[in-house]
Scaffold this motif. Structure first.
Motif, short mmCIF file in Angstrom:
data_model
loop_
_atom_site.label_atom_id
_atom_site.label_comp_id
_atom_site.label_asym_id
_atom_site.label_seq_id
_atom_site.Cartn_x
_atom_site.Cartn_y
_atom_site.Cartn_z
N CYS A 32 28.38 -21.12 -50.22
CA CYS A 32 29.64 -21.07 -50.96
C CYS A 32 30.53 -22.27 -50.65
O CYS A 32 31.32 -22.70 -51.49
CB CYS A 32 30.38 -19.77 -50.65
SG CYS A 32 29.58 -18.30 -51.34
N THR B 59 29.37 -23.27 -55.63
CA THR B 59 30.30 -22.23 -56.07
C THR B 59 29.64 -20.89 -55.87
O THR B 59 28.41 -20.77 -55.90
CB THR B 59 30.66 -22.41 -57.56
OG1 THR B 59 29.47 -22.25 -58.35
CG2 THR B 59 31.26 -23.79 -57.82
N SER B 60 30.44 -19.87 -55.65
CA SER B 60 29.88 -18.55 -55.39
C SER B 60 29.13 -18.00 -56.60
O SER B 60 28.35 -17.05 -56.48
CB SER B 60 31.00 -17.58 -54.98
OG SER B 60 31.98 -17.48 -56.01
N LEU C 281 25.40 -17.81 -56.11
CA LEU C 281 24.94 -17.18 -54.87
C LEU C 281 23.85 -16.14 -55.13
O LEU C 281 22.89 -16.06 -54.36
CB LEU C 281 26.12 -16.53 -54.15
CG LEU C 281 25.81 -15.83 -52.83
CD1 LEU C 281 25.21 -16.81 -51.82
CD2 LEU C 281 27.07 -15.17 -52.26
N LEU D 85 34.17 -12.58 -50.78
CA LEU D 85 34.18 -14.00 -51.16
C LEU D 85 35.55 -14.42 -51.68
O LEU D 85 36.01 -15.53 -51.40
CB LEU D 85 33.09 -14.27 -52.20
CG LEU D 85 31.65 -13.95 -51.76
CD1 LEU D 85 30.68 -14.25 -52.90
CD2 LEU D 85 31.28 -14.74 -50.51
N GLU E 225 37.99 -17.29 -50.08
CA GLU E 225 38.50 -18.41 -50.88
C GLU E 225 40.02 -18.49 -50.83
O GLU E 225 40.60 -19.58 -50.76
CB GLU E 225 38.04 -18.27 -52.33
CG GLU E 225 38.40 -19.47 -53.19
CD GLU E 225 37.81 -19.38 -54.59
OE1 GLU E 225 38.10 -20.26 -55.41
OE2 GLU E 225 37.04 -18.42 -54.86
#
Length: 423
Positions: free
Chosen positions: A141, A145-146, A149, A179, A183
């Motif tokens: 991450c 970008t998540s 994932l 997540l 962030e």
């Protein structure tokens, strides 16, 4: 040795790690947070086991310090060298209050491997896989970008990670928004609340965690292995010779142990004595004192931090041979003297008595050029030989520990290198 007077060893560890490498800022905290939220959703482990796993997540990369090790750690290549895992394993086994989990640190990158010189149980392997899952989630991450994932984890499902663990993470993510909180940085407040409620350490445990942090840097090189330990024992013996009150001695020992915590920000490779000289110059720079303040403020008794700050100023005056612009407290003078002497003595376990007059003359010269009252120095000189003899005897154990740890480090790396080349 008296245990340091700390209020929050976890926060000291977290703040210290933020200065190791810009690529690692808060990585251990985030991994610990991911594990913390996942563990809320299971009865597989006891509360104590959950707390231990949280600490393992926080410290899983304690062995990562050199640039090439961090490069390897951040790589998604499963053939990484694992050097940081080896060093972290030995630090955990030797100094931490969780030596029974040291094998988890060793295997947390190569979870499916089996190095027969250090066997690992299925129970510990499962924890290693869990830590590595949280580790890879965070690294992915940070670097991506998540959104990608899910596809990334699916690649390793059934090979590196248990499918059930991946589902466990997604269930926890859906419930706790892990997540998103990472962030937005909201996770830090959650970690702080967890520490206040759950992180109840005995003094001995706190001390062992601090040793683990200290020696994660010191034991990198023969030039620094004894530096802090020498200074701590010198401070104890000098304070004893001065017959200072017990509370002052306790503050002095704690200040000496915590004095150089800001050194985690230094990445100078120490392979020769000239490197060590440069390291010492950097170590007592104002920027290192600033980092030490950032790490310790609010986490130690204010008197201890004052001693550290004044001893830094005193060391700087001695180095530049400048007259003092303040009157240092005896405790600060003792700590500064201890580090000044350690700089000279810690490179040789058996300093000949013929070196003592030269060292004493050097100390007198610094006091004279800085226009300092030499009352403490004169008292020290009456017990000089005994102080150094007692210090060397006290430090012989840590010296032997260093030799043994580094021998194991070399041996394990040979075994692991063979395994990596073979498989």
């Amino acid at each position: 040795m008296n245990k340091p007077q700390l209020t929050n060893i976890v926060d000291i560890i977290c703040r210290s790690f933020r200065h190791v490498d810009s690529r690692l800022i808060s990585h251990g905290e985030r991994v610990a947070y991911i594990l913390m939220k996942m563990l809320e959703e299971t009865r597989r482990y006891t509360m104590q086991e959950k707390h231990d796993i949280f600490m393992l997540g926080l410290l899983h990369d304690i062995g990562a310090y050199k640039d090439n090790e961090i490069d390897s750690m951040l790589s998604f290549d499963t053939g990484d060298t694992m050097e940081h895992s080896v060093f972290g394993h030995l630090l955990f086994k030797t100094f931490s209050p969780l030596p029974q989990y040291a094998d988890i640190i060793l295997y947390h990158h190569h979870c499916n491997a089996q190095y027969y010189s250090v066997p690992i149980s299925n129970y510990h392997r499962d924890i290693a896989k869990l830590i590595y899952l949280a580790d890879r989630i965070d690294i992915f991450c940070v670097q991506n970008t998540s959104g990608g994932l899910s596809d990334f984890l699916e690649q390793y499902s059934g090979r590196t990670f248990y499918p059930a663990d991946i589902r466990w993470f997604w269930t926890s993510q859906e419930k706790h928004h892990i997540l998103e909180h990472i962030e937005s940085m909201e996770y830090q407040a959650e970690v702080t609340d967890y520490i206040k409620q759950q992180a109840k350490f005995m003094k001995d445990q706190t001390y062992k965690y601090l040793l683990t942090l200290t020696f994660s840097v010191d034991f990198r090189s023969e030039y620094t292995a004894l530096h802090t330990d020498y200074a701590v024992h010198l401070s104890k013996n000098i304070a004893g010779a001065l017959k200072l009150p017990v509370h002052s001695r306790n503050h002095i020992e704690s200040a000496a142990l915590l004095h150089n915590v800001g050194k985690v920000s230094l990445s100078t490779p120490l392979t020769a004595s000239k490197d060590y000289d440069n390291y010492l110059r950097q170590l007592y720079d104002d920027s290192i004192l600033d980092i030490t303040r950032q790490i310790l403020s609010g986490n130690v008794d204010k008197n201890i931090l004052n001693i550290i700050e004044d001893s830094f100023l005193l060391l700087k005056c001695w180095d530049n041979e400048q007259p003092l612009s303040f009157s240092p407290a005896p405790a600060a003078e003792v700590v500064a003297l201890s580090y000044l002497m350690s700089n000279s003595l810690s490179q040789e376990m058996n300093v000949s008595y013929c070196h003592h007059p030269r060292l004493q003359a050097s100390l007198r010269e610094k006091y004279y050029r800085c226009h300092m009252d030499d009352k403490i120095l004169r008292t020290l000189e009456t017990s000089f030989d005994k102080i150094i003899e007692n210090t060397q005897q006290s430090c012989s154990e840590i010296y032997a520990t260093y030799q043994q740890l580094m021998e194991e480090y070399r041996s394990l790396n040979i075994i692991l290198q063979h395994y990596n080349n073979k498989y």
